[in-house]
Motif scaffolding. Structure first.
Motif, PDB file in Angstrom:
ATOM      1  N   ALA A 131      -1.373  -6.507   3.116  1.00  0.00           N
ATOM      2  CA  ALA A 131      -2.406  -7.167   2.315  1.00  0.00           C
ATOM      3  C   ALA A 131      -2.874  -8.482   2.553  1.00  0.00           C
ATOM      4  O   ALA A 131      -4.034  -8.823   2.336  1.00  0.00           O
TER       5      ALA A 131
ATOM      6  N   ASN B  69      -6.468  -2.400   2.849  1.00  0.00           N
ATOM      7  CA  ASN B  69      -6.419  -1.425   1.725  1.00  0.00           C
ATOM      8  C   ASN B  69      -5.549  -0.406   2.328  1.00  0.00           C
ATOM      9  O   ASN B  69      -5.927   0.397   3.052  1.00  0.00           O
TER      10      ASN B  69
ATOM     11  N   GLU C 179      -1.905   2.545   1.853  1.00  0.00           N
ATOM     12  CA  GLU C 179      -0.764   3.189   1.440  1.00  0.00           C
ATOM     13  C   GLU C 179       0.409   3.166   2.364  1.00  0.00           C
ATOM     14  O   GLU C 179       0.213   3.525   3.590  1.00  0.00           O
TER      15      GLU C 179
ATOM     16  N   VAL D 210      -4.683   4.426   6.012  1.00  0.00           N
ATOM     17  CA  VAL D 210      -5.824   3.553   5.784  1.00  0.00           C
ATOM     18  C   VAL D 210      -7.025   4.009   5.496  1.00  0.00           C
ATOM     19  O   VAL D 210      -7.173   5.493   5.512  1.00  0.00           O
ATOM     20  N   ASP D 211      -8.284   3.313   5.230  1.00  0.00           N
ATOM     21  CA  ASP D 211      -9.436   3.915   4.890  1.00  0.00           C
ATOM     22  C   ASP D 211     -10.347   4.542   6.130  1.00  0.00           C
ATOM     23  O   ASP D 211     -11.175   5.565   6.021  1.00  0.00           O
TER      24      ASP D 211
END
Length: 717
Positions: free
Chosen positions: A237, A242, A244, A279-280
């Motif tokens: 963070a 962003n 999980e 992640v993204d």
């Protein structure tokens, strides 16, 4: 209290079926109608059948179809799952399925049906043949294996009513075959489930004890686990990522296997904490890696980049091991959401996420390539094919590069020869040497991660039977065996023709003068399909040329045991059909004799070879006169013993003398006497003929330190 559904109720009113229908909302109305019809057909076909647990049989196809729906498979796959046992267990025919549900569904069901109507010598043979049929169906349509794996998963979950020995056998087969297939296809979630369920069936007591210990350990570890997880979340963070983050639990079977294979205690296995970071996108994976390496120190050599170089089953992630609080090892996997889907569902992700993900289609193409390679591995022996494929199912891989930079995944332990056959069959057949990272290396060299491999081929090179001792992949083993069998038959046929021709000439008959009808009758009476097969039998020693000649000429007066009195000329370079005995190692110039050995062809010995003395007197019919017809450029192995005074530099002098005589040294060994006055050197050298050997020995006798030279005899036949 729940009651069993009444047999009088329509099948469509069963609660499980209603739940199943509600989950079909992703299919088109036409597909839903086909699935409903498949269910009704299957329910009627299995109407009078019960599972061993006492449940209606239809509950099993319904559960398998439910797994297909979870994977969002198409209508054909769901219908085939509902019908997968109707060919095997009911009177339904494939033609009925084609007419009712179309060829595609019928082919899927046929690919899943066992070969129960065929007779096999053993369970192992039946298993091998069933497995071969399933894999061939898989190669045509990948959905076959997904249905088969779901079928196996449900069978394992409902085996309580089976005999313990049958439960154990099916569970072992699952661990050995079906779980590795699931892993090879990237179905990691299913892979772990199959392993854990099989483990509980094979070792119920061990699984129970381990399960209780694991439950207790999770409670004891929760505080440290939470602390590490919070630290990772906070660091990511702070880096503006962003992500999980969740703990990664080891499966029961993986803990048991680590304890057994690495001789570790339960606490040692549980000492490693695992986390997964999702992640993204790909750049964020590497940013997250940097952030975590700043949080905890990484363990050198424990970083793997499966994003840049994915595993063969499509798996992608960054792996790193960190030193956490109190020196605790922390394993972290970093991946995107898309990679996570593929990691969990593998090849099924193509159907699950096909609207948002392209990698599933790439994975399906890769998987099809692997399955197609299985087709090339087929042999007449089902058990051999079964073993070859089992070798390829364990994907502990190394990644190597071709000279053009293409990445190739090979099983751990694979050699240069495996790599050559993986490139192309012809490259494997003509492989003569290789370079790894520009350095020449032996063909048996094992490949390591990051090696750049270059194969050097030669038109004269061909597979060596010794390769079978160290190749790792089923493909290479299958191709080598096929080549050797074909070559042996061709060379044996040529030898057999020469032996029969010589026998006929000894009898005063020119082969060309024998009428065609006599040859045809000979082939017919021998039970062979062609004269080539008969020649092969003679060359392999399965038939004596004297007996075949007698039958051909219809000469009953000729003794079957009478040896030929005409010498057969050989070069020593004929190949597998003519072998030079290792006990006496004959070379051109030696008086020689040949023995017809069943299955091996013609084996050449020297006349004075001590290992054949008894056989020559007791079985004269097996021996034929042979003479050399030297061929230029061919070198033959020979063993010599050289006794030398134990002085400095004597080995170099002896080796130099052998080289000056134009001979190669293949092997050297030394034996010293207890007083260290003399040393016995044992050489295997290569010479062209007997005169060449004499020249080598003359050169050695000129060395003052050489006290004795002997050509070595006897040993291995």
């Amino acid at each position: 209290m729940d009651s069993a559904p009444s047999p009088s109720l329509p099948a469509t009113e069963e609660p499980a079926y209603r739940v199943f229908l509600d989950s079909l909302d992703y299919l088109s109305p036409a597909d839903v109608d086909r699935v409903k019809e498949a269910y009704a057909f299957s329910a009627r076909a299995h109407a009078n059948q019960k599972r061993m647990s006492g449940e209606p049989y239809i509950t099993h196809p319904l559960a398998v179809a439910g797994a297909m729906v979870e994977w969002r498979m198409d209508g054909e796959a769901v219908a085939a799952a509902l019908l997968h046992d109707v060919l095997e267990d009911t009177g339904t025919t494939k033609r009925e399925l084609v007419n009712r549900f179309g060829r595609e569904v019928a082919e899927l069901v046929d690919g899943l049906s066992k070969l129960d109507k065929m007779e096999f010598a053993s369970y192992q043979e039946a298993q091998a043949e069933n497995f071969r049929k399933m894999l061939m169906a898989m190669a045509r349509d990948l959905r076959v294996v997904l249905i088969k794996l779901a079928d196996r998963q449900h069978n394992l979950q409902t085996m309580a009513a089976m005999r313990p020995d049958k439960r154990r056998r099916i569970a072992l087969e699952t661990l050995e075959i079906y779980a590795p297939i699931a892993l090879r296809l990237g179905l990691n979630k299913l892979y772990r489930e199959l392993q854990d369920t099989s483990f509980r069936l094979i070792h119920p007591h061990r699984a129970e004890v381990l399960g209780k210990a694991l439950f207790a350990a999770r409670g004891n570890r929760s505080e440290l686990l939470t602390r590490i997880q919070d630290a990772i979340i906070g660091k990511l963070a702070a880096a503006g990522l962003n992500a999980e983050v969740f703990g990664r639990e080891k499966s029961l079977y993986s803990i048991y296997r680590k304890m057994r294979d690495k001789q570790l205690s339960f606490s040692q296995v549980l000492d490693i904490y695992g986390f997964r970071v999702v992640v993204d996108n790909v750049p964020m994976c590497y940013l997250a890696l940097g952030a975590l390496h700043a949080l905890y120190k990484p363990v050198p050599g424990k970083f793997k980049d499966y994003i840049a170089i994915p595993k063969a089953n499509g798996y992608q992630s960054l792996h790193t091991t960190l030193i956490g609080p109190y020196g605790t090892p922390v394993e972290v996997q970093i991946r995107t959401q898309e990679m996570h889907h593929v990691a969990q569902e593998g090849v099924a992700a193509h159907w699950l996420y096909k609207d948002t993900e392209e990698s599933g289609a790439d994975l399906q193409i890769k998987t099809h390539k692997w399955l197609q390679s299985l087709l090339e591995m087929q042999s007449s022996d089902s058990a051999e094919f079964f073993e070859n494929v089992k070798i390829d199912l364990f994907p502990d891989e190394v990644y190597v590069f071709t000279p053009k930079g293409k990445i190739m995944a090979m099983p751990r332990g694979a050699t240069i020869v495996d790599f050559a056959y993986n490139v192309h069959t012809d490259v494997g057949h003509h492989c003569s040497a290789a370079r790894i990272n520009q350095d020449l290396v032996p063909l048996r060299t094992e490949l390591r991660n990051g090696d750049m491999v270059e194969i050097i081929t030669s038109p004269q090179a061909s597979p060596n039977p010794v390769w079978l001792n160290y190749v790792k992949t089923g493909r290479a083993r299958s191709k080598i065996r096929h080549f050797l069998r074909t070559m042996q038959n061709e060379e044996s046929a040529r030898l057999g023709e020469r032996l029969l021709r010589q026998e006929l000439l000894t009898l005063g008959v020119v082969p060309i003068s024998i009428p065609t009808e006599a040859w045809d009758q000979l082939v017919k009476s021998s039970g062979q399909k062609s004269i080539e097969e008969l020649y092969t039998d003679i060359g392999l020693g399965k038939r004596l040329p004297s007996v075949v000649a007698r039958r051909l000429l219809a000469r009953e007066d000729m003794s079957a045991d009478s040896p030929s009195n005409m010498a057969l000329a050989i070069h020593g370079t004929e190949g597998m059909a003519i072998q030079l005995a290792r006990c006496c190692q004959p070379i051109p110039g030696d008086p020689i004799i040949g023995s017809i050995r069943k299955g091996s062809g013609l084996v050449i010995h020297t006349h004075d070879c001590p290992t054949i003395r008894k056989s020559r007197s007791t079985e004269p019919q097996k021996w034929i006169d042979v003479e050399w017809e030297p061929e230029e450029g061919k070198l033959f192995d020979i063993r010599i013993k050289v006794e030398v005074k134990n002085t400095r530099g004597v080995l170099a002098q002896v080796a130099s003398a052998i080289a000056e005589a134009g001979s190669n040294i293949e092997h050297v060994a030394m034996d010293s006497d207890p007083e260290r006055l003399f040393t016995l050197l044992r050489f295997t050298i290569q010479v062209a003929h007997r005169n060449h050997l004499a020249a080598v020995m003359r050169g050695l006798r000129h060395i003052p330190e050489v006290t004795r030279i002997v050509r070595e005899r006897g040993g291995e036949v």
